[in-house]
Design a protein around this motif. Structure first.
Motif, PDB file in Angstrom:
ATOM      1  N   UNK A 143       0.830  -1.210   0.000  1.00 53.62           N
ATOM      2  CA  UNK A 143       0.000   0.000   0.000  1.00 53.62           C
ATOM      3  C   UNK A 143       0.864   1.260   0.000  1.00 53.62           C
ATOM      4  N   UNK A 144       1.944   1.243   0.771  1.00 60.39           N
ATOM      5  CA  UNK A 144       2.835   2.409   0.811  1.00 60.39           C
ATOM      6  C   UNK A 144       3.523   2.603  -0.533  1.00 60.39           C
ATOM      7  N   UNK A 145       3.966   1.505  -1.122  1.00 59.88           N
ATOM      8  CA  UNK A 145       4.651   1.603  -2.423  1.00 59.88           C
ATOM      9  C   UNK A 145       3.691   2.096  -3.509  1.00 59.88           C
ATOM     10  N   UNK A 146       2.453   1.655  -3.441  1.00 56.22           N
ATOM     11  CA  UNK A 146       1.475   2.111  -4.439  1.00 56.22           C
ATOM     12  C   UNK A 146       1.279   3.624  -4.327  1.00 56.22           C
ATOM     13  N   UNK A 147       1.194   4.114  -3.103  1.00 59.25           N
ATOM     14  CA  UNK A 147       1.020   5.558  -2.920  1.00 59.25           C
ATOM     15  C   UNK A 147       2.251   6.333  -3.393  1.00 59.25           C
TER      16      UNK A 147
ATOM     17  N   UNK B 116       8.804   0.696  -6.100  1.00 58.84           N
ATOM     18  CA  UNK B 116       8.827  -0.710  -5.698  1.00 58.84           C
ATOM     19  C   UNK B 116       9.765  -0.840  -4.506  1.00 58.84           C
ATOM     20  N   UNK B 117       9.669  -1.927  -3.754  1.00 57.65           N
ATOM     21  CA  UNK B 117      10.565  -2.089  -2.592  1.00 57.65           C
ATOM     22  C   UNK B 117      12.040  -2.010  -2.968  1.00 57.65           C
ATOM     23  N   UNK B 118      12.378  -2.366  -4.191  1.00 54.86           N
ATOM     24  CA  UNK B 118      13.788  -2.334  -4.585  1.00 54.86           C
ATOM     25  C   UNK B 118      14.344  -0.908  -4.630  1.00 54.86           C
TER      26      UNK B 118
ATOM     27  N   UNK C  54      14.513  -7.804  -0.070  1.00 55.80           N
ATOM     28  CA  UNK C  54      15.490  -8.770  -0.555  1.00 55.80           C
ATOM     29  C   UNK C  54      14.756 -10.016  -1.040  1.00 55.80           C
ATOM     30  N   UNK C  55      15.260 -10.563  -2.126  1.00 51.33           N
ATOM     31  CA  UNK C  55      14.710 -11.830  -2.590  1.00 51.33           C
ATOM     32  C   UNK C  55      15.272 -13.007  -1.829  1.00 51.33           C
TER      33      UNK C  55
ATOM     34  N   UNK D  12      15.413   6.939  -1.147  1.00 51.52           N
ATOM     35  CA  UNK D  12      14.153   6.489  -0.562  1.00 51.52           C
ATOM     36  C   UNK D  12      14.465   5.765   0.749  1.00 51.52           C
ATOM     37  N   UNK D  13      13.787   6.158   1.809  1.00 48.75           N
ATOM     38  CA  UNK D  13      13.984   5.518   3.113  1.00 48.75           C
ATOM     39  C   UNK D  13      12.658   4.960   3.615  1.00 48.75           C
TER      40      UNK D  13
END
Lengths: 393, 128
Positions: free
Chosen positions: A269-273, A277-279, A304-305, A368-369
């Protein structure tokens, strides 16, 4: 529809420790707020609302701390709200403040997280209360402790991840080593793997040195509508995404009790806003109530994968591609519960701006943090993404 | 320092959980069986994962298999699956040896609804 960009105009964290100097939570809250306000180049009269995070009335015998702190901080008259979500209380307060600014309901909002988790009650009493952070009528009445629940969840995690005792030691040593360079940290230590292995078993596989301490302290943020900031603060870091989610309250009712699924949903949800992406995250403060919880968190957040491979390769070390918990995390910096999530977000903002403790400040500023907080056995998850002001402008 | 001793004595009404709580006091495992999908939850869920709220109380045999366990200064606890249940439960392990993989629910001698698992008798094991 009003949709302001939100800037972290002020951020401050008091020392976390067991206070023996006669000061109390009113002092700590005021210290953190005053420092954050000074950083913001704003005045008390500019603050429209106050959000206070404090986990439990049991800790301080104050059932309405938001109204009390409004007066203590010189903000009487503003809207004052107390936010509570167990260990996630601080991050939920950040989210509430963020939404107030985004909606246009407020231009400048103060967030204060504070708890006397170390000095107000005997440690065993606090740990008993923590046992009621889960379902009080099942786990709580059974006497299940926080450490025991986390230990069971971590064991389930190891069924799908090949983790060794040395990996738990790596997390423990790294966080406490970072804390050695944080003058406000509670537990800067240089324990060896042998020291950790020889510390008492609290709930197998967790030993005492795998656990975060009980701490006193406070943290504060000023979140502002960027368009209403003085020029000096317009380029400060922005909050670009926030997400929260819950998991089933019973560990046993979860299909995979080793996975922090609420964290995965909150991050999505945070990444969509934030439209990332997490990367994209290249700095993170992760909720490490226990050493293994940090590994479970990294995996769930998608940072991390292969969390164990990346841990061993140094990806999360201070000079790695994505440093984690330069503050020392809960294990090293300490854990005054209500302050924790606020402090994590403050740390991210200060690092993005290049204003963190000199021995810990990355030479290359992250873009990005991520501040990651949870309550219960990751029953409530709340994450916040921050970015360089220039990027979001 | 301000010293302020405080003693609290709660009276908590269990509400819809009353059969579960009463069962624990006597050493019985009262679970909820969903009327729609027949899933059995223990501890009981008011809303089944399938979304249904209508359910029937059922008494489980009270025996369980230990899937994970932890021990230390905090005590001994396990993540177990009670026979007949589709969910797991977290329990206190009482007098269960490290190599025992099963146990049975026991009545708590505390004046609160503790979910405890203890060792099974030889007869119970042979019938298991």
């Amino acid at each position: 529809m009003h949709d302001a960009t939100v800037t972290v105009s002020g951020a401050a964290v008091t020392p976390f420790n067991r206070r023996r100097d006669g000061t109390g939570l009113r002092d700590w809250a005021a210290s953190a707020f005053d420092a954050a306000l000074a950083m913001s180049d704003l005045h008390r009269g500019d603050i429209d609302a106050l959000y206070v995070a404090s986990e439990s009335d049991f800790f301080h015998l104050q059932l309405n701390p938001a109204s009390v702190l409004a007066t203590e901080l010189g903000l009487a008259g503003v809207s004052a709200t107390r936010c509570e979500g167990g260990g996630a209380s601080g991050q939920l307060a950040v989210h509430a403040a963020l939404r107030a600014v985004q909606s246009g309901a407020a231009r400048h909002v103060a967030v204060v997280g504070v708890d006397p988790s170390a000095s107000s009650l005997p440690g065993d009493d606090i740990r008993t209360l923590y046992g009621f952070s889960f379902d009080a009528w099942t786990d709580g009445m059974t006497g299940l402790t926080s450490t025991a629940l986390y230990a069971l969840s971590y064991q389930a995690f190891t069924e799908s991840h090949t983790v060794s005792d040395s990996d738990l030691a790596t997390v423990t040593i790294q966080n406490r080593s970072n804390a050695c360079h944080n003058p406000g940290a509670h537990l800067g230590r240089t324990d060896s793997a042998e020291d950790i292995a020889n510390s008492p078993v609290i709930a197998h596989p967790y030993r005492r040195l795998h656990c975060s301490p009980l701490s006193d302290g406070a943290a504060a943020l000023i979140l502002s509508d960027t368009s209403h900031l003085p020029t000096t603060r317009k380029s400060a870091p922005r909050v670009v995404g926030a997400g929260a989610a819950t998991d089933h309250m019973h560990l046993g009712a979860r299909a995979k009790p080793g996975l922090f699924s609420a964290k995965t949903r909150a991050m999505q949800r945070a990444c969509a806003e934030a439209d990332v992406t997490p990367s994209a995250v290249n700095y993170a403060e992760i909720y490490d109530a226990y050493a293994g919880a940090q590994l479970q968190g990294i995996a769930a957040l998608g940072l991390s994968g292969d969390v164990i491979r990346d841990l061993r390769a140094g990806r999360f070390a201070p000079n790695g591609a994505c440093p984690i918990n330069l503050s020392g995390g809960l294990m090293g910096q300490g854990a005054p519960v209500g302050a924790t999530g606020v402090a994590q977000t403050a740390t991210c903002a200060l690092i993005l701006e290049g204003r963190y403790h000199p021995d810990l400040q990355p030479q290359t500023l992250p873009q990005i943090a991520l501040a990651d907080t949870h309550g219960g056995i990751c029953t409530t998850s709340a994450v916040t993404l921050l970015a360089q002001g220039a990027r979001a402008a | 320092m301000i010293s302020y001793p405080l003693s609290l004595n709660y009276s908590l009404a269990p509400g819809w959980l009353e059969p579960f709580v009463s069962g624990l006091e006597t050493g019985a495992a009262l679970a909820r069986k969903c009327d729609a999908c027949a899933a059995v939850s223990f501890p009981p869920l008011r809303v089944c994962p399938c979304g249904a709220t209508d359910a029937t109380w059922v008494t489980l045999p009270g025996t369980a298999r230990i899937e994970l366990r932890t021990y230390g200064s905090d005590g001994a606890f396990g993540l177990v699956r009670f026979d007949g249940a589709d969910t797991r439960a977290t329990v206190r392990l009482v007098d269960i040896a490290p190599d025992e993989e099963t146990g049975r629910i026991m009545a708590s001698d505390a004046q609160r609804p503790m979910l405890c698992l203890t060792t099974m008798t030889a007869k119970e094991v042979s019938h298991g």
